[in-house]
Design an enzyme around this catalytic site. Structure first.
Site, PDB file in Angstrom:
ATOM      1  N   ASN A  28       7.293  -7.263  12.336  1.00 41.15           N
ATOM      2  CA  ASN A  28       6.729  -6.718  12.320  1.00 41.15           C
ATOM      3  C   ASN A  28       5.884  -7.209  12.667  1.00 41.15           C
ATOM      4  O   ASN A  28       5.067  -8.246  12.835  1.00 41.15           O
ATOM      5  CB  ASN A  28       5.999  -6.835  10.350  1.00 41.15           C
ATOM      6  CG  ASN A  28       5.597  -7.378   9.514  1.00 41.15           C
ATOM      7  OD1 ASN A  28       6.147  -8.601   9.641  1.00 41.15           O
ATOM      8  ND2 ASN A  28       5.584  -6.868   8.424  1.00 41.15           N
ATOM      9  N   PRO A  29       4.736  -6.235  12.618  1.00 40.95           N
ATOM     10  CA  PRO A  29       3.366  -6.292  12.862  1.00 40.95           C
ATOM     11  C   PRO A  29       2.103  -7.391  12.395  1.00 40.95           C
ATOM     12  O   PRO A  29       1.672  -8.304  13.426  1.00 40.95           O
ATOM     13  CB  PRO A  29       2.061  -5.394  13.285  1.00 40.95           C
ATOM     14  CG  PRO A  29       3.596  -4.161  12.470  1.00 40.95           C
ATOM     15  CD  PRO A  29       3.881  -4.731  11.897  1.00 40.95           C
ATOM     16  N   CYS A  30       2.541  -7.833  10.979  1.00 42.42           N
ATOM     17  CA  CYS A  30       1.923  -9.255  10.941  1.00 42.42           C
ATOM     18  C   CYS A  30       2.801 -10.447  10.750  1.00 42.42           C
ATOM     19  O   CYS A  30       1.808 -11.388  11.209  1.00 42.42           O
ATOM     20  CB  CYS A  30       1.185  -9.288   9.242  1.00 42.42           C
ATOM     21  SG  CYS A  30       0.254  -7.847   9.761  1.00 42.42           S
ATOM     22  N   GLY A  31       3.982 -10.471  11.442  1.00 43.73           N
ATOM     23  CA  GLY A  31       4.689 -11.933  11.475  1.00 43.73           C
ATOM     24  C   GLY A  31       5.380 -12.293  10.056  1.00 43.73           C
ATOM     25  O   GLY A  31       5.766 -13.478  10.092  1.00 43.73           O
ATOM     26  N   GLU A  32       5.136 -11.124   9.500  1.00 47.16           N
ATOM     27  CA  GLU A  32       6.147 -11.874   7.961  1.00 47.16           C
ATOM     28  C   GLU A  32       7.550 -11.446   7.297  1.00 47.16           C
ATOM     29  O   GLU A  32       8.132 -12.120   6.278  1.00 47.16           O
ATOM     30  CB  GLU A  32       4.664 -12.152   6.616  1.00 47.16           C
ATOM     31  CG  GLU A  32       4.748 -10.860   5.785  1.00 47.16           C
ATOM     32  CD  GLU A  32       3.802  -9.548   6.239  1.00 47.16           C
ATOM     33  OE1 GLU A  32       3.099  -8.708   5.670  1.00 47.16           O
ATOM     34  OE2 GLU A  32       3.555 -10.028   7.914  1.00 47.16           O
ATOM     35  N   PRO A  34      -0.493 -10.719   4.182  1.00 46.80           N
ATOM     36  CA  PRO A  34      -1.730 -11.121   4.233  1.00 46.80           C
ATOM     37  C   PRO A  34      -2.831 -10.829   3.643  1.00 46.80           C
ATOM     38  O   PRO A  34      -2.913 -10.800   2.554  1.00 46.80           O
ATOM     39  CB  PRO A  34      -2.249 -10.509   5.661  1.00 46.80           C
ATOM     40  CG  PRO A  34      -0.918 -10.045   6.512  1.00 46.80           C
ATOM     41  CD  PRO A  34       0.245  -9.927   5.611  1.00 46.80           C
ATOM     42  N   ALA A  49       6.342  -0.626   4.777  1.00 50.29           N
ATOM     43  CA  ALA A  49       5.302  -1.298   5.261  1.00 50.29           C
ATOM     44  C   ALA A  49       6.372  -1.723   6.469  1.00 50.29           C
ATOM     45  O   ALA A  49       5.704  -1.496   7.395  1.00 50.29           O
ATOM     46  CB  ALA A  49       4.698  -1.694   4.434  1.00 50.29           C
ATOM     47  N   SER A  92       0.847  -0.814  -0.221  1.00 51.08           N
ATOM     48  CA  SER A  92       0.148  -0.201  -0.177  1.00 51.08           C
ATOM     49  C   SER A  92       1.142   1.437  -0.150  1.00 51.08           C
ATOM     50  O   SER A  92       0.724   2.457  -0.754  1.00 51.08           O
ATOM     51  CB  SER A  92      -1.381  -0.447   1.282  1.00 51.08           C
ATOM     52  OG  SER A  92      -1.980  -1.179   1.144  1.00 51.08           O
TER      53      SER A  92
END
Length: 799
Positions: free
Chosen positions: A262-266, A412, A81, A64
């Site tokens: 990072n916040p989403c774990g990737e 995600p 990001a 994004s």
């Protein structure tokens, strides 16, 4: 089936999101793709054309920030990001991190932190003659900072907080969001080592080590593990990071160990790490065969992968990073994160069940191909432009001239997949019937592939489509019109066993350089023990982390109570899910189906047209209500109730339990209402009476009986050890007894409702939908890793 190339024309929902958040003034989709491709190509017209084509045709989309910020002036052209920031055991450095967090969030990025280097609370601080406040105090400061900064003007900042399992404050960390409801801007993960997991398996003690003075204390590894599992059962947090597996593929170990994500774990990386992400649309990589089936077009996939890797590498050169340290790390290591979206839809076209060996084999083949071609392209770029400066042969032994330290990672892709009109990341489809909202218009959308298959398999009818459109809760597997072999591959996230979710994640991880963002979905009735088994399974299969979500564990919370509906004699309970107060305000605009759950006639009427499964679901929802009114609660059971007496053997004697159900109609449905207990031959009668009162109050809506029975079932009494009893303690016996009364022994579904209380002066009505609510359109949202996404309007938030 005919596969359509999704170019030029986007869905109305995609256009709506783009118009609100991504388009620059006067832009459309073509204009956005031209802007982004021109900026990233940096004057190379041939590259710009390649970049434009893969974006415009929705074959590949970058993250994004790249779509939104490319072409903006100066520092506003921040295109990444994912960021990792350091947290050291020094107040000056910590406050510098707080400042840097605000700067990164303002630029549109999410941040990850590891707090393991900070000394535990109570440790002496020689410079002040005081004591340390511990890692949680620093987390609170960052959390508060995040609250004040809107992420790039688009969404609130998101953080990942990590603590090693051997830190002395690990239990406080695990429980921090349970004990402190203000910690809303952090996802939590515990970094567990192989040594810890082995100790859990063996039942050994485990050393907790003070990072400041190296003092140690022993603790039962299983006790820590069980607390992690119980909290994940209750709320989905903390997640688990297998930190040794993460560091086994560290591409720059000489620069330091990887400690957080990072916040989403990737994306796992060393401090000041940054990564720009992008995803290939796997549905667009399919081609039709002569017999009408579909297969991967590997020639096309190769070409798209080559262009995508080049795109992401070029992003590094034109990116305006928010901090000098991040700029330097990015140019020294040059990590990129190429992933995929539409994986579940790809399998649908190929008629391969998501949870099958054949499905996983195909996914493995595709991911291996992308990773290999990605590295080939990076080595080609390295020969032309030079390898990344920190390249050392030993850390990447199979690469000779890599331009990038890593190539693949799985994000995600909630928003990107919405643009492309495909399933999210590597997640299975959540459903095949969706409610969409664009501005003031609303419509029901059936997955287009299902309509195609229905026509091909000759079970299509307008009546069937209308049934789906008018009843979005229907599942494909419940439709008699659909052949069984079609149901096999039209599976949803909750049709798939948790074990098969883990197997898919492990399959993908095998061919991914960094990590995989995926949620392991569990049914409401899953236990913390099952979650523990999944953690063990993921560890042994080579996953780098695991995030679980038990259905209803976070979204099914009563968070807006006593909201006036315009009538003085009515209070509404709006079940808005895991939202902020300002988000909950949209509940006023929802017109939910409402039933008076304390009125037996209206409750019975609401159940008349429901299927047995829907009836169980409704009754289960009634079970969940926990109301905390200051007004007096008056209970009004019927004068005649049904009773049952059961005898149990305890460690002290006999325990007699009498349960009573309050009928809600003339049929078999009833509300389990009250419990009486007494002991014979030994045991504490006062204790039994107190336990019975607690159970009764819980049954009547004063507490969450599901949670209580879960914890009671774990209580061990010494008097029961080594004896032939009906449980390991009186509370555990009662817990199993309540479960036997409220759950179907075969399916585990709730079959008896548990009452909610009636206020002395108020009639309580409830919204029947318990899903989280989107703050923009009011529809149900789904959780993917640390993010929540709305399939109706495209809203997303990572917290």
């Amino acid at each position: 089936m005919e596969i359509t190339t999704q170019c030029k024309t986007l869905s109305p929902i995609a256009e709506d999101i783009l118009g609100k958040r991504y388009y620059h003034e006067g832009e459309d989709w073509r204009g956005l793709c031209e802007r982004v491709s021109f900026v990233i190509a940096n004057g190379d017209k041939e590259l710009a054309e390649d970049f434009f084509n893969i974006m415009y045709n929705l074959d590949f989309l970058p993250n994004s920030p790249t779509l939104a910020n490319a072409g903006k002036d100066g520092d506003r052209q921040q295109l990444s990001a994912c960021f990792i920031l350091p947290v050291e055991d020094d107040i000056v450095e910590i406050m510098e991190t707080v400042k840097n967090t605000a700067i990164v969030h303002k630029s549109g990025g999410g941040t990850g932190f590891d707090f393991s280097s900070t000394r535990p609370k109570g440790s002496p601080v020689s410079s002040t003659n005081g004591v340390a406040s511990g890692p949680l105090s620093w987390m609170k400061i960052i959390n508060a900072t995040t609250e004040e900064v809107k992420q790039g003007g688009m969404r609130r900042g998101a953080n990942m907080g990590t603590l090693r399992v051997d830190h002395p404050d690990i239990l406080d960390f695990i429980l921090c969001k349970k004990n402190d409801k203000t910690m809303t801007n952090f996802n939590l993960s515990v970094a567990v080592s192989d040594v810890f997991m082995a100790a859990v398996e063996k039942g050994d003690n485990f050393e907790l080590v003070n990072p400041h003075n190296k003092e140690t204390v022993l603790m039962d590894a299983r006790e820590i593990f069980d607390i992690i599992c119980e909290n994940a059962w209750e709320s989905g947090e903390p997640g688990m990071i297998f930190i040794d597996a993460v560091n086994s593929t560290n591409p720059v170990p000489h620069l330091g160990a990887i400690r957080s994500s990072n916040p989403c774990g990737e994306f796992y990386f060393i401090p000041f790490g940054v990564c720009n992400l992008g995803s290939i649309n796997l549905v667009n990589m399919l081609k039709a065969t002569e017999d009408g089936s579909y297969e991967i077009d590997f020639d096309r996939l190769r070409k798209i992968t080559e262009i995508a890797v080049t795109f992401l590498d070029k992003v590094i050169d034109v990116n305006h990073f928010p901090l000098t340290e991040i700029h330097d790390m990015a140019h020294k290591t040059r990590p990129i994160g190429l992933g995929v979206m539409g994986l579940a839809d790809m399998l649908l076209y190929m008629k391969l069940p998501y949870d099958s060996d054949a499905g996983r084999e195909m996914v493995g083949e595709v991911m291996k191909f992308i990773d290999e071609v990605g590295w080939e392209t990076s080595n080609m770029l390295g020969r032309e432009f030079g390898t990344f400066p920190e390249f050392q042969q030993g850390s990447l032994p199979s690469q000779k001239t890599p331009r990038n330290c890593q190539i693949t990672t799985i994000a995600p892709t909630g928003t990107l997949a919405t643009f492309a009109g495909v399933s999210f990341g590597i997640e299975p489809n959540f459903n095949y019937v969706y409610k969409r909202k664009i501005v003031d218009s609303e419509f029901i959308q059936v997955h287009p592939l299902f309509e195609q298959v229905a026509k091909e398999e000759d079970f299509y009818s307008e009546e069937l489509m209308e049934k789906l459109r008018t009843t979005p809760s229907l599942k494909i597997r419940d439709l008699d019109e659909v052949p069984d072999h079609v149901k096999e591959y039209f599976v949803t996230a909750f049709d798939i066993s948790p074990e098969d979710h883990v197997k898919m994640q492990a399959t993908v991880q095998k061919y991914v350089d960094n990590a995989v963002s995926k949620t392991i979905n569990l049914p409401y009735d899953a236990t913390s023990e099952q979650i523990g088994e999944l953690y063990m399974m993921a560890w042994k299969l080579g996953c780098k982390g695991l995030t679980v979500y038990r259905d209803g564990s976070r979204d099914d919370q009563v968070i807006v109570a006593a909201k006036e509906s315009g009538k003085d004699d009515i209070k509404l309970l709006e079940i808005c899910g895991d939202t902020d107060a300002e988000e909950a305000d949209i509940a006023e605009d929802i017109a939910p189906t409402q039933i008076d759950i304390m009125n037996p006639d209206t409750l019975a009427s609401a159940m008349v047209d429901l299927s047995p499964e829907e009836k169980c679901e409704l009754l289960q929802r009634v079970n969940l209500f926990r109301l905390d009114y200051n007004t007096k609660i008056d209970l009004h059971p019927k004068e005649t109730v049904n009773g049952k007496r059961t005898k149990f053997t305890t460690g002290c004697g006999e325990l007699y339990c009498k349960s009573f159900e309050n009928p809600i109609n003339d049929g078999d449905d009833a509300i389990l209402w009250e419990l009486f207990m007494t002991t014979v031959g030994g045991g504490c009668k006062a204790h039994s009476a107190a336990l019975a009162i607690t159970v009764s109050l819980a049954l009547q809506g004063r507490a969450n009986i599901k949670s209580l029975t879960h914890h009671w079932s774990k209580i061990q009494c010494d008097a029961c050890k080594g004896r032939d009893t009906d449980g390991k303690s009186c509370p555990s016996i009662v817990a199993n007894y309540i479960r036997s009364l409220t759950q179907d022994p075969a399916s585990g579904n709730v079959r008896k409702a548990i009452a909610a209380p009636k206020s002395a002066q108020k009639t309580i009505k409830v919204q029947t939908s318990l899903k989280g609510v989107c703050p923009e359109c009011g529809e149900a949202i789904r959780r993917i890793d640390g993010c929540r996404s709305c399939s109706a309007c495209g809203w997303t938030r990572c917290d």
